[in-house]
Design a protein around this motif. Structure first.
Motif, mmCIF file in Angstrom:
data_model
loop_
_atom_site.group_PDB
_atom_site.id
_atom_site.type_symbol
_atom_site.label_atom_id
_atom_site.label_comp_id
_atom_site.label_asym_id
_atom_site.label_seq_id
_atom_site.Cartn_x
_atom_site.Cartn_y
_atom_site.Cartn_z
ATOM 1 N N GLU A 88 0.827 -1.207 0.000
ATOM 2 C CA GLU A 88 0.000 0.000 0.000
ATOM 3 C C GLU A 88 0.863 1.259 0.000
ATOM 4 O O GLU A 88 0.555 2.234 -0.706
ATOM 5 N N LEU A 89 1.948 1.236 0.762
ATOM 6 C CA LEU A 89 2.856 2.386 0.789
ATOM 7 C C LEU A 89 3.489 2.621 -0.579
ATOM 8 O O LEU A 89 3.589 3.762 -1.040
ATOM 9 N N ILE A 90 3.915 1.537 -1.221
ATOM 10 C CA ILE A 90 4.572 1.667 -2.527
ATOM 11 C C ILE A 90 3.590 2.166 -3.579
ATOM 12 O O ILE A 90 3.898 3.088 -4.346
ATOM 13 N N VAL A 91 2.400 1.591 -3.618
ATOM 14 C CA VAL A 91 1.397 1.991 -4.616
ATOM 15 C C VAL A 91 1.034 3.466 -4.451
ATOM 16 O O VAL A 91 0.834 4.189 -5.436
ATOM 17 N N SER A 92 0.974 3.941 -3.193
ATOM 18 C CA SER A 92 0.600 5.333 -2.950
ATOM 19 C C SER A 92 1.633 6.313 -3.484
ATOM 20 O O SER A 92 1.329 7.493 -3.693
ATOM 21 N N LYS A 93 2.874 5.837 -3.700
ATOM 22 C CA LYS A 93 3.942 6.707 -4.189
ATOM 23 C C LYS A 93 4.133 6.605 -5.706
ATOM 24 O O LYS A 93 4.837 7.437 -6.290
ATOM 25 N N LEU A 94 3.545 5.611 -6.334
ATOM 26 C CA LEU A 94 3.775 5.403 -7.765
ATOM 27 C C LEU A 94 3.156 6.492 -8.627
ATOM 28 O O LEU A 94 3.571 6.684 -9.765
ATOM 29 N N ASN A 95 2.140 7.195 -8.097
ATOM 30 C CA ASN A 95 1.509 8.240 -8.910
ATOM 31 C C ASN A 95 2.439 9.428 -9.136
ATOM 32 O O ASN A 95 2.157 10.303 -9.954
ATOM 33 N N VAL A 96 3.561 9.464 -8.427
ATOM 34 C CA VAL A 96 4.586 10.478 -8.672
ATOM 35 C C VAL A 96 5.747 9.883 -9.460
ATOM 36 O O VAL A 96 6.204 10.448 -10.455
ATOM 37 N N THR A 97 6.224 8.720 -9.028
ATOM 38 C CA THR A 97 7.432 8.138 -9.617
ATOM 39 C C THR A 97 7.212 7.671 -11.053
ATOM 40 O O THR A 97 8.063 7.894 -11.923
ATOM 41 N N ILE A 98 6.097 7.012 -11.333
ATOM 42 C CA ILE A 98 5.864 6.493 -12.680
ATOM 43 C C ILE A 98 5.714 7.617 -13.717
ATOM 44 O O ILE A 98 6.359 7.573 -14.776
#
Length: 322
Positions: A88-98
């Motif tokens: 959940e933590l990783i997915v929440s950050k992907l909207n910036v990194t990807i």
């Protein structure tokens, strides 16, 4: 081809297993204790032992490793600090990194491929030499310095773009979100383009010196016509390899640049987790980044064989000899 895919897939799995073991072992060699980091100064020995038991840190290293791998497959890996699922933590950050990674990759391809071809075709002219010199300069400048220069020019002096940060509402404010990613995207793209221009230039030179290009020229094709008709597919094989590597590298570059521009992506999550010794988050993030690179290399091998029939024929003849 099926045999090649099976061998490469087996190699990919072995590489992931070895990478997971190395990641797990290296973190245990670093100084610092997650329990001490969580409890802070003034912690008693009894409190520290109780927390270590709760976190599973008192188990053998083998048990801790297999518990972690099992939790990854079951999706139950939990962070030490927030107690939230790591996924959940990783997915929440992907909207910036990807968006940052993909945007930088697309921009670098749009810039570096034409410039690399021009540098190869006009290698002895001022234009070709200038493109090569600029790409070497881009390699010499550290990527974070590129970000600092861009912030100084476009944010501090011109005031046309934000110096860092990301909207609190995220992509609910698309205009502000895009503005906050423009400078980071350009920063990562500059570093990637400097590498890719040199590879594209080298591939173009190899194609231009090939016999089939000379034959096409003797039949009346112009230099650009011969290159477009007969050289693109042959030149694409080495370029595809570097494009795939750069796509994976763009993700790693994005993680670094996020901390320069204070973006709440995987980079900030990784840095915070390292500082707080949040092993589950650090292990899972580093393994994810490693897996992206390894899987990308696997897909590159398949794509190269799809483009170049000579690679398929060589693998078939090699299998027959065995």
């Amino acid at each position: 081809m099926a045999r090649f895919i099976a061998v490469r897939l087996g190699s990919l799995i072995v590489s992931l297993v070895v990478a997971s073991i190395l990641i797990f072992a290296v973190l245990r060699l670093l100084p610092g204790d997650p329990g001490s980091a969580l409890l802070g100064p003034g912690t008693t020995v009894e409190q520290l032992e109780q927390l270590r038991n709760e976190l599973g840190m008192n188990k053998s290293l083998a048990s801790q490793y297999f518990d972690w791998i099992g939790s990854i497959f079951s999706g139950s890996t939990t962070a030490f600090i927030s107690k939230l699922p790591v996924s959940e933590l990783i997915v929440s950050k992907l909207n910036v990194t990807i968006p940052l990674s993909v945007g930088a990759f697309i921009l670098s391809v749009l810039v570096s491929v034409p410039l690399g071809v021009i540098a190869g075709v006009y290698r002895n002219s001022f234009v070709g030499v200038a493109v090569s010199a600029i790409s070497q300069l881009g390699l010499a400048i550290p990527v974070f310095w590129v970000g600092v220069i861009l912030v100084w020019v476009f944010a501090l002096n011109a005031g046309v773009l934000p110096a860092g940060g990301f909207p609190r509402q995220g992509w609910a404010e698309p205009g502000k979100a895009i503005e906050s990613l423009i400078l980071p995207v350009i920063t990562v793209a500059v570093a990637m383009s400097s590498v890719m221009v040199r590879y594209v230039r080298s591939a173009t030179l190899d194609v231009l010196d090939a016999d089939y290009i000379r034959t096409a020229r003797s039949l009346g094709y112009s230099r650009w016509g011969a290159l477009a008709r007969h050289g693109l597919r042959n030149g694409a094989v080495p370029v595809v390899a570097i494009l795939g590597i750069e796509l994976a590298t763009s993700l790693l570059g994005a993680v670094v640049i996020e901390n320069v521009f204070a973006l709440p992506g995987l980079g900030s999550l990784l840095l915070q987790s390292v500082v707080s010794r949040d092993f589950p988050v650090v292990q899972s993030l580093v393994l994810l980044l490693t897996a992206v690179v390894l899987i990308m290399n696997f897909l590159i091998d398949l794509l190269q064989r799809a483009i170049d029939p000579r690679l398929r024929l060589s693998s078939v003849s090699g299998g027959g000899q065995r």
